[in-house]
Scaffold this motif. Structure first.
Motif, PDB file in Angstrom:
ATOM      1  N   ILE A  20       0.848  -1.425  -0.195  1.00 25.47           N
ATOM      2  CA  ILE A  20      -0.018   0.458  -0.243  1.00 25.47           C
ATOM      3  C   ILE A  20       0.978   1.008  -0.320  1.00 25.47           C
ATOM      4  N   ASN A  21       1.778   1.208   1.174  1.00 28.78           N
ATOM      5  CA  ASN A  21       2.440   2.247   1.551  1.00 28.78           C
ATOM      6  C   ASN A  21       4.091   1.753   1.249  1.00 28.78           C
ATOM      7  N   TYR A  22       5.122   2.400   0.014  1.00 29.73           N
ATOM      8  CA  TYR A  22       6.451   1.620   0.259  1.00 29.73           C
ATOM      9  C   TYR A  22       7.334   1.848   1.094  1.00 29.73           C
ATOM     10  N   ARG A  23       7.190   3.034   2.469  1.00 30.38           N
ATOM     11  CA  ARG A  23       7.449   3.210   3.478  1.00 30.38           C
ATOM     12  C   ARG A  23       6.791   2.005   4.721  1.00 30.38           C
ATOM     13  N   GLU A  24       5.748   1.372   4.655  1.00 31.37           N
ATOM     14  CA  GLU A  24       5.822   0.030   4.843  1.00 31.37           C
ATOM     15  C   GLU A  24       6.338  -1.263   4.943  1.00 31.37           C
ATOM     16  N   VAL A  25       7.553  -1.506   3.361  1.00 34.12           N
ATOM     17  CA  VAL A  25       7.746  -2.342   3.262  1.00 34.12           C
ATOM     18  C   VAL A  25       9.236  -2.615   4.152  1.00 34.12           C
ATOM     19  N   PRO A  26       9.019  -3.732   4.643  1.00 28.92           N
ATOM     20  CA  PRO A  26      10.395  -4.371   5.942  1.00 28.92           C
ATOM     21  C   PRO A  26      11.867  -4.373   5.218  1.00 28.92           C
ATOM     22  N   ALA A  27      13.034  -3.810   5.239  1.00 34.16           N
ATOM     23  CA  ALA A  27      13.979  -3.450   4.715  1.00 34.16           C
ATOM     24  C   ALA A  27      14.854  -5.055   4.616  1.00 34.16           C
ATOM     25  N   LYS A  28      14.159  -6.178   5.260  1.00 34.20           N
ATOM     26  CA  LYS A  28      14.681  -7.381   5.386  1.00 34.20           C
ATOM     27  C   LYS A  28      13.328  -8.552   5.615  1.00 34.20           C
ATOM     28  N   ASP A  29      13.288  -9.717   4.771  1.00 38.98           N
ATOM     29  CA  ASP A  29      12.885 -10.778   5.695  1.00 38.98           C
ATOM     30  C   ASP A  29      13.281 -12.121   5.208  1.00 38.98           C
ATOM     31  N   ASP A  30      12.301 -13.230   6.656  1.00 38.51           N
ATOM     32  CA  ASP A  30      13.054 -14.582   5.515  1.00 38.51           C
ATOM     33  C   ASP A  30      13.643 -14.799   4.307  1.00 38.51           C
ATOM     34  N   LEU A  31      12.732 -14.073   3.454  1.00 42.24           N
ATOM     35  CA  LEU A  31      13.241 -14.577   1.936  1.00 42.24           C
ATOM     36  C   LEU A  31      14.717 -14.141   1.925  1.00 42.24           C
ATOM     37  N   VAL A  32      15.081 -13.007   1.979  1.00 42.74           N
ATOM     38  CA  VAL A  32      16.289 -12.402   1.752  1.00 42.74           C
ATOM     39  C   VAL A  32      16.766 -12.334   2.605  1.00 42.74           C
ATOM     40  N   ILE A  33      17.094 -12.791   3.651  1.00 44.38           N
ATOM     41  CA  ILE A  33      18.427 -13.465   5.060  1.00 44.38           C
ATOM     42  C   ILE A  33      18.016 -14.844   4.438  1.00 44.38           C
ATOM     43  N   SER A  34      17.787 -15.556   4.187  1.00 46.87           N
ATOM     44  CA  SER A  34      18.219 -16.969   3.676  1.00 46.87           C
ATOM     45  C   SER A  34      18.858 -17.006   2.259  1.00 46.87           C
ATOM     46  N   VAL A  35      18.242 -15.676   1.185  1.00 47.76           N
ATOM     47  CA  VAL A  35      19.564 -16.013   0.184  1.00 47.76           C
ATOM     48  C   VAL A  35      20.621 -15.565   0.219  1.00 47.76           C
ATOM     49  N   SER A  36      20.286 -14.370   0.959  1.00 47.03           N
ATOM     50  CA  SER A  36      21.895 -13.743   1.341  1.00 47.03           C
ATOM     51  C   SER A  36      22.582 -15.124   1.971  1.00 47.03           C
ATOM     52  N   LYS A  37      22.307 -15.685   3.012  1.00 46.43           N
ATOM     53  CA  LYS A  37      23.160 -16.260   3.815  1.00 46.43           C
ATOM     54  C   LYS A  37      23.764 -17.842   2.634  1.00 46.43           C
ATOM     55  N   ALA A  38      22.986 -17.869   1.547  1.00 49.61           N
ATOM     56  CA  ALA A  38      23.213 -19.057   0.131  1.00 49.61           C
ATOM     57  C   ALA A  38      24.323 -17.909  -0.338  1.00 49.61           C
ATOM     58  N   MET A  39      23.840 -16.276  -0.864  1.00 52.72           N
ATOM     59  CA  MET A  39      24.755 -15.748  -1.374  1.00 52.72           C
ATOM     60  C   MET A  39      26.477 -15.697  -1.111  1.00 52.72           C
ATOM     61  N   LYS A  40      26.096 -15.583   0.169  1.00 48.93           N
ATOM     62  CA  LYS A  40      28.076 -15.439   1.134  1.00 48.93           C
ATOM     63  C   LYS A  40      28.625 -17.072   0.481  1.00 48.93           C
ATOM     64  N   LYS A  41      27.963 -17.762   0.735  1.00 52.23           N
ATOM     65  CA  LYS A  41      28.194 -19.457   1.056  1.00 52.23           C
ATOM     66  C   LYS A  41      28.882 -19.449  -0.309  1.00 52.23           C
ATOM     67  N   LEU A  42      28.180 -19.017  -1.555  1.00 52.20           N
ATOM     68  CA  LEU A  42      28.433 -19.071  -2.842  1.00 52.20           C
ATOM     69  C   LEU A  42      29.483 -18.482  -2.854  1.00 52.20           C
ATOM     70  N   GLY A  43      29.714 -17.307  -2.254  1.00 51.61           N
ATOM     71  CA  GLY A  43      30.756 -16.364  -1.957  1.00 51.61           C
ATOM     72  C   GLY A  43      31.275 -15.501  -3.164  1.00 51.61           C
ATOM     73  N   LEU A  44      29.462 -15.016  -3.065  1.00 44.27           N
ATOM     74  CA  LEU A  44      29.231 -13.198  -3.590  1.00 44.27           C
ATOM     75  C   LEU A  44      29.527 -12.468  -2.248  1.00 44.27           C
ATOM     76  N   LYS A  45      30.109 -11.356  -2.295  1.00 46.22           N
ATOM     77  CA  LYS A  45      30.202 -10.272  -0.935  1.00 46.22           C
ATOM     78  C   LYS A  45      29.536  -9.313  -1.754  1.00 46.22           C
ATOM     79  N   PHE A  46      28.785  -8.279  -0.867  1.00 48.97           N
ATOM     80  CA  PHE A  46      28.594  -7.572  -0.451  1.00 48.97           C
ATOM     81  C   PHE A  46      27.363  -7.575  -0.802  1.00 48.97           C
ATOM     82  N   VAL A  47      26.811  -8.828  -0.001  1.00 52.07           N
ATOM     83  CA  VAL A  47      25.545  -8.973  -0.142  1.00 52.07           C
ATOM     84  C   VAL A  47      24.575  -9.711   0.991  1.00 52.07           C
TER      85      VAL A  47
END
Length: 187
Positions: free
Chosen positions: A133-160
């Motif tokens: 409804i309002n972009y200000r209500e969108v969280p900066a992160k959620d469970d999906l993003v935390i999971s993707v971020s961890k997997a990216m780090k494990k893969l070897g990606l940086k600044f993720v």
């Protein structure tokens, strides 16, 4: 209620309007473009999106249009040259991360899996619609993003980190955070 663009878009900034209308939130499946979007979100960390967007063309020139094979071969000498280029964001760690990330994506591709396939598997190849409804209500992160971020780090990606990756998932269309009143919410 009349349809209007997402509230975060500065209607006076033609580049911002074009990005919102033609790219942001549109499902992206090309590895090279996903690499570019990931890189742009990396540069954005700690800065405004407007700053990054207005330097995008200079970044494309500096990084061979985000050609994975070319960028993966960049050396410390090339990074030192880029550090002298005032048209881009000159942060050595972010520039090195771009080279590392190109190498990591290429290594993934050499296993027979594209970055696209790897990434979109996190959302079962379906865009997640958050019905914002309002972009200000969108969280900066959620469970999906935390999971993707961890997997990216494990893969070897940086600044993720999660915040960067949430912005990346929005940009690449894995999540649809166009506001419900935006005409691009359903496109």
């Amino acid at each position: 209620m009349a349809s209007k663009r997402c509230q975060w878009v500065d209607e006076k900034d033609a580049l911002m309007v074009q990005y919102h209308d033609t790219e942001w939130g549109h499902p992206e499946h090309r590895d090279q473009m996903l690499f570019e979007l990931l890189s742009l979100e990396t540069y954005q960390a700690g800065l405004s999106w407007r700053t990054v967007l207005h330097k995008r063309q200079a970044f494309r020139e500096a990084f061979a249009n985000y050609d994975l094979e070319q960028v993966a071969q960049y050396t410390e000498v090339k990074i030192a040259q880029l550090m002298q280029d005032a048209t881009i964001i000159r942060n050595r760690l972010k520039l090195q991360a771009t080279v590392n990330n190109a190498q990591t994506i290429l290594a993934l591709q050499q296993t027979g899996q594209s970055f696209d396939q790897w990434l979109w598997a996190f959302v079962d190849n379906q865009t997640i619609d958050h019905h914002v409804i309002n972009y200000r209500e969108v969280p900066a992160k959620d469970d999906l993003v935390i999971s993707v971020s961890k997997a990216m780090k494990k893969l070897g990606l940086k600044f993720v980190g999660p915040v960067t990756i949430y912005s990346f998932l929005q940009a690449a269309g894995l999540v649809n955070d166009h506001e419900m009143t935006c005409p691009y919410h359903t496109k």
